[in-house]
Design an enzyme around this catalytic site. Sequence first.
Site, short mmCIF file in Angstrom:
data_model
loop_
_atom_site.label_atom_id
_atom_site.label_comp_id
_atom_site.label_asym_id
_atom_site.label_seq_id
_atom_site.Cartn_x
_atom_site.Cartn_y
_atom_site.Cartn_z
N GLU A 132 0.87 -1.18 0.00
CA GLU A 132 0.00 0.00 0.00
C GLU A 132 0.90 1.22 0.00
OE1 GLU A 132 -2.14 0.09 3.65
OE2 GLU A 132 -3.13 -1.83 3.30
N ASP A 143 -4.03 8.81 11.98
CA ASP A 143 -2.70 8.26 12.17
C ASP A 143 -2.07 8.67 13.49
OD1 ASP A 143 -2.18 6.73 9.75
OD2 ASP A 143 -2.45 8.64 8.72
#
Lengths: 396, 267
Positions: free
Chosen positions: B50, B61
């Site tokens: 990815e 995140d």
Amino acid sequence: MSSSETLGHFGPFGGRFVPEALIGALDELEAAHNSALKDPVFQKELAHLHTTYTGRPSILTEVPRFAQHAGGARILLKREDLNHTGSHKINNVLGQALLTKRMGKKRIIAETGAGQHGVASATAAALFGLECVVYMGEEDTRRQSLNVARMKLLGAQVVPVTAGSRTLKDAINEAMRDWVTNVETTHYLLGTVAGPHPFPTMVRDFHKIIGEEARAQTLELVGRLPDAVLACIGGGSNAIGIFHAFIPDKNVRLIGFEAGGDGVETGRHAATISGGTIGVLHGTRSYVLQDSNGQTVESHSISAGLDYPGVGPEHAYLNDIGRAEYRPITDAQAMEAFALLCKTEGIIPAIETAHALAGAMIVGKELGPESVLLINLSGRGDKDVQTAADYFEIPL
Amino acid sequence: MTTQLEDLFVQTRSENRAALIAYIPAGFPSQEGCKKIIAALAKAGVDAVEIGFPYSDPVMDGPTIQEASGISLANGTGAAEVFSALKSAHDVGLPALVMTYWNPIEAYGVDNFAQEMARNGGSGVITPDLTIEESEGWKSATDGAGINTVYVVALSTNDDRLARVTARCSGFVYAASLMGVTGARTTMSSGAEDLVSRIRTCSTLPVAVGLGVSTRAQAKEVAGYADGVIVGSAFIKVILEAKTETDAIAAVDVLARELVKGVREAR
Ligand SMILES: Cc1ncc(COP(=O)(O)O)c(C=O)c1O
């Protein structure tokens, strides 16, 4: 079909752009808000808090000496600065704090720029016995240090955020990260009409009392509707609050004043509608300050509460359909109006609010002495004394 | 026509094992370094990659990926660099996806982004903050380009919604193993296995589990019940800790080989 599939849009704006982890909490919040709207017990409790805690209705003050510098128009100030905690923010906070109780959650988190929303959140947390964590950009903890102390006195934990531009945008990022992690126990008490559905609608519903009161007060005082309603725009909550009752009054102009910083042409500003493009930030589609790769561009303003590269989706919509206008006001224009209101009327406004006052000085001259302008005086300037003293070189 | 990613899961299912999928932001630790790391991942036996599109406001995140995204943005990474990294993965034979917050896609142009993905050999895009309610335009763009759409589901996603979100997925379903942001965890949450079995009742797609997997033991555990194991922060951490790019590539190689073993010893 859940209502999240049909609601939450203002034309092409709004909606929900969030991780799946938050969908359950947003649905729960939407359901709690919708049921509270229809619940007379909830409404009575909120109305009781308005009158016995906040000090509503807030008064209307006419300011003729200030108006001499605004083309001689009649200028009326809706005094949200006189609310408990010193700004309009408390209206939304009390509403959401009651919803937090209704959902059985015990912890609230909030972001804050100027610190006014953080102070209001810390206040409500103290009042209802909730745990409260406030995320605040490190730059803002410096320029609004008085409010940091207030939040701490009220028992909240203040977390300085050191990422990015260290302002409101980064505080929201950090609050979202907390929320994704602790969503089961925690309500994110968002402080403006931005973010994913239902926030833009719900926060507006809690603030629309400002316009409802002001509309009736203006009719009583001057016997007619104002020609224009003016407010400053950060995320847009005080503005939508005073605009909303006037939206059906087609002859009343609605004018929002964004933070022009050093001037929109310099690139150092926070005038999202005037100088931005359509994009997605913090869970909603609206105007955003961004580059060609969709990266958010840092905003700049002397006012911490307006220093945000996004804006509520309903404002984006009102702009695009032509129902409201949005104009930039520079730091210098805002500070001139700030000083003027202090000296002519004995009212120290928040620097955020001073952007609307500067706007009135322009619009009053455009519309002339026969006109009536209603301004949302969204907050008081105690928190800004340090910034203003620095700006005007007053030794402390 | 099937994508390389779909072919991969046919193959790993026939081998009765899970696929190992690595995440790395484009342009990290440098434009060329990223491509070398992708090549090293392929050589070590990682099954797919990815490519992260770094974003200024990565609200999903944790600190590790935030730091890597910041470095990548400082290296000038934009859409062109993301597609270039994607192509480099395709060139070394790895099925490759892009993982991105939604706004960069919208800024690029939804149809153009999907087309450019296909042109550079990409199999699909993971869009963690695109809700299905907002996905109409993306669906037609990706259908037109013939690439997969991977949505992320959470422990808190109820069964009704799980059915509707997985119906929009192709390639695989991304199951987030825990409630929280990306980052290495010392223990795997117990809810992940339950989530995977709930997904199996409404979807026949492969299910890959991500968030928090960092060790061989964790990879083995997840590979016991999932079709794919996704590792991101753990790779980024060893890259951030390395003194030179050569050291970083060596460290990635060591970690990747460990994780490959974990995945293959699970069943
Ligand atoms: C007094 C005052 N006015 C206005 C704002 C801007 O927010 P909004 O646009 O949501 O009213 C703030 C935000 O901190 C504020 O403190």
